[in-house]
Design an enzyme around this catalytic site. Structure first.
Site, short mmCIF file in Angstrom:
data_model
loop_
_atom_site.label_atom_id
_atom_site.label_comp_id
_atom_site.label_asym_id
_atom_site.label_seq_id
_atom_site.Cartn_x
_atom_site.Cartn_y
_atom_site.Cartn_z
N GLY A 184 50.19 21.32 28.65
CA GLY A 184 49.82 20.84 29.99
C GLY A 184 51.00 20.40 30.84
O GLY A 184 52.16 20.52 30.44
N GLY A 185 50.64 19.89 32.02
CA GLY A 185 51.65 19.45 32.99
C GLY A 185 52.54 18.36 32.44
O GLY A 185 53.74 18.31 32.73
N ARG B 224 43.73 13.91 37.56
CA ARG B 224 42.98 13.63 38.80
C ARG B 224 43.28 14.63 39.90
O ARG B 224 44.35 15.21 39.96
CB ARG B 224 43.35 12.23 39.32
CG ARG B 224 42.82 11.13 38.47
CD ARG B 224 43.03 9.80 39.14
NE ARG B 224 44.44 9.46 39.26
CZ ARG B 224 44.92 8.62 40.16
NH1 ARG B 224 44.13 8.06 41.05
NH2 ARG B 224 46.21 8.31 40.18
N ASP C 147 53.86 2.73 34.93
CA ASP C 147 53.73 1.62 35.88
C ASP C 147 55.03 0.80 35.92
O ASP C 147 55.45 0.33 36.97
CB ASP C 147 52.55 0.72 35.48
CG ASP C 147 51.27 1.52 35.37
OD1 ASP C 147 51.09 2.45 36.16
OD2 ASP C 147 50.46 1.24 34.46
N ARG D 148 57.70 2.90 37.69
CA ARG D 148 57.51 2.83 39.15
C ARG D 148 57.95 1.46 39.68
O ARG D 148 58.60 1.37 40.73
CB ARG D 148 56.03 3.06 39.49
CG ARG D 148 55.61 4.50 39.35
CD ARG D 148 54.18 4.73 39.84
NE ARG D 148 53.85 6.14 39.71
CZ ARG D 148 52.75 6.61 39.11
NH1 ARG D 148 51.85 5.78 38.60
NH2 ARG D 148 52.53 7.90 39.04
N HIS E 56 45.74 0.13 33.22
CA HIS E 56 46.46 1.24 33.84
C HIS E 56 45.56 1.98 34.83
O HIS E 56 45.21 3.13 34.64
CB HIS E 56 46.99 2.21 32.77
CG HIS E 56 47.60 3.44 33.37
ND1 HIS E 56 48.75 3.40 34.12
CD2 HIS E 56 47.21 4.74 33.35
CE1 HIS E 56 49.02 4.62 34.55
NE2 HIS E 56 48.11 5.45 34.10
#
Ligand code: NAI
Length: 328
Positions: A11-12, A82, A151, A154, A179
């Site tokens: 996956g990504g 998402r 998180d 960031r 999260h």
């Protein structure tokens, strides 16, 4: 010798995460599992001139069992991401079942492995994992981690931007709670080295850390969520866990854990009333050695954020626990 496994490796997130693990001198064996494309990803990575031996597995021919046998660390970014307008909780229906099945595989094939869960909603998938392991009588809370490192990454980056520091790695910002959105609580007052953030910028900064994922989801316009920054953050956490197996000491990582099973966790549980919570955790040879409790020192404003977090997070945790209880 360390065998690392990535479930959802095509996956990504899975592909760049596998690349970083292949590049790590600490990994001797890298096993990739997905429902599609793993032979190709494994063949590609296997040409990289580093020692880790790479193998790829699909579900056929007992692929999950083969991938997991003798694993020391299993990282799970399997599941759907998402799209714009979706919350992480919207992913529950599909990802809950995927995580449940993969954790069952871990319980059967490598119950002592460290398990790092990236699949969202982390607030629910980690309780799902705990319940599945408990059912299989192999739940060790010191070895199960919800990956909330993005998180923290960031927070480091956005704090640096605001204070005009060019190297975000200089900062440690405790980010606690869960999260997703308002369950993410950055304790900016405990940033090290201390920073002064202009009061008119604090609310915006907190919001940006809480909803930073949305920036990426919107910018990708339907093509997925954070993958490269998540691979970076997930690798950073995985590397820390691998380092403790090699005897390294003094490593602290914020992560979403089952509090009751970890030294110091009870203190956090008394404040939050929740079984699961992300706090900075001191890692030791067996995994989570000690949960730190930064909550008492939080400012009045931060305590308000923790209260908001508790409401959403308790529902997310209950949803995960009920999902396993309701399924056979
Ligand atoms: P993706 O769709 O690009 O990749 C997911 C991979 O999982 C696909 O290759 C798919 O084939 C595979 N997969 C599906 N069912 C599987 C199964 N039963 N067994 C093994 N593999 C399976 O999605 P992406 O962008 O890599 O995101 C993966 C997950 O990570 C999502 O749930 C996303 O929300 C979450 N995520 C978590 C973050 C965090 O901070 N914890 C940050 C960003 C994303």
């Amino acid at each position: 010798m360390v065998k690392a496994v990535v479930l959802g490796a095509a996956g990504g997130i899975g592909q760049p995460l596998s690349l970083l693990l292949k590049n790590s001198p600490l990994v001797s064996e890298l096993s990739l599992y997905d429902v599609v494309n793993t032979p190709g990803v494994a063949a590609d990575l296997s040409h990289i001139a580093t020692p880790a031996k790479v193998t790829g597995y699909l579900p056929a021919d007992d692929g999950l069992k083969k991938a997991l046998t003798d694993a020391d660390i299993v990282v799970i970014p399997a599941g759907i991401p998402r799209k714009p307008g979706m919350t992480r909780d919207d992913l529950f229906k599909i990802n809950a079942g995927i995580v449940k099945g993969l954790i069952q595989g871990i319980a059967e094939n490598c119950p002592r492995a460290f398990i790092l869960i990236i699949s969202n909603p982390v607030n629910s998938t980690v309780p799902i994992a705990a319940e599945v392991l408990r059912k299989n009588k192999c739940f060790d809370p010191t070895r199960l981690f919800g990956v909330t490192s993005l998180d923290v990454v960031r927070a480091q980056t956005f704090v640096s931007e605001i204070v005009g520091e060019s190297d975000p790695r200089k900062f440690t910002v405790p980010v606690v709670g869960g999260h997703s959105g308002e369950t993410i609580v950055p304790l900016l007052s405990q940033t090290q080295p201390p920073v002064t953030i202009p009061s008119d910028k604090i609310r915006g900064l907190i919001k940006r850390i809480q909803f930073g994922g949305d920036e990426v989801v919107e910018a990708k316009g339907g093509a997925g969520s954070a993958t490269l920054s998540m691979a970076f953050a997930g690798f950073r956490f995985a590397e820390s866990v691998i380092k403790i197996t090699k005897g390294e000491k003094g490593i602290v990582e914020p992560t979403f854990i089952y509090l009751a099973g970890v030294e110091g966790g009870e203190d956090v549980r008394k404040v939050t009333g929740l079984d699961f919570f992300a706090v900075p955790v001191e890692l030791g040879p067996n995994g989570a050695a000690k949960a730190r409790n930064p909550l008492e020192k939080a400012t009045a404003e931060e305590k308000e954020l923790i209260n908001v977090c508790k409401t959403g997070l308790s529902q997310n945790i209950a949803k995960g626990v009920e999902f396993v209880a309701a399924s056979a």
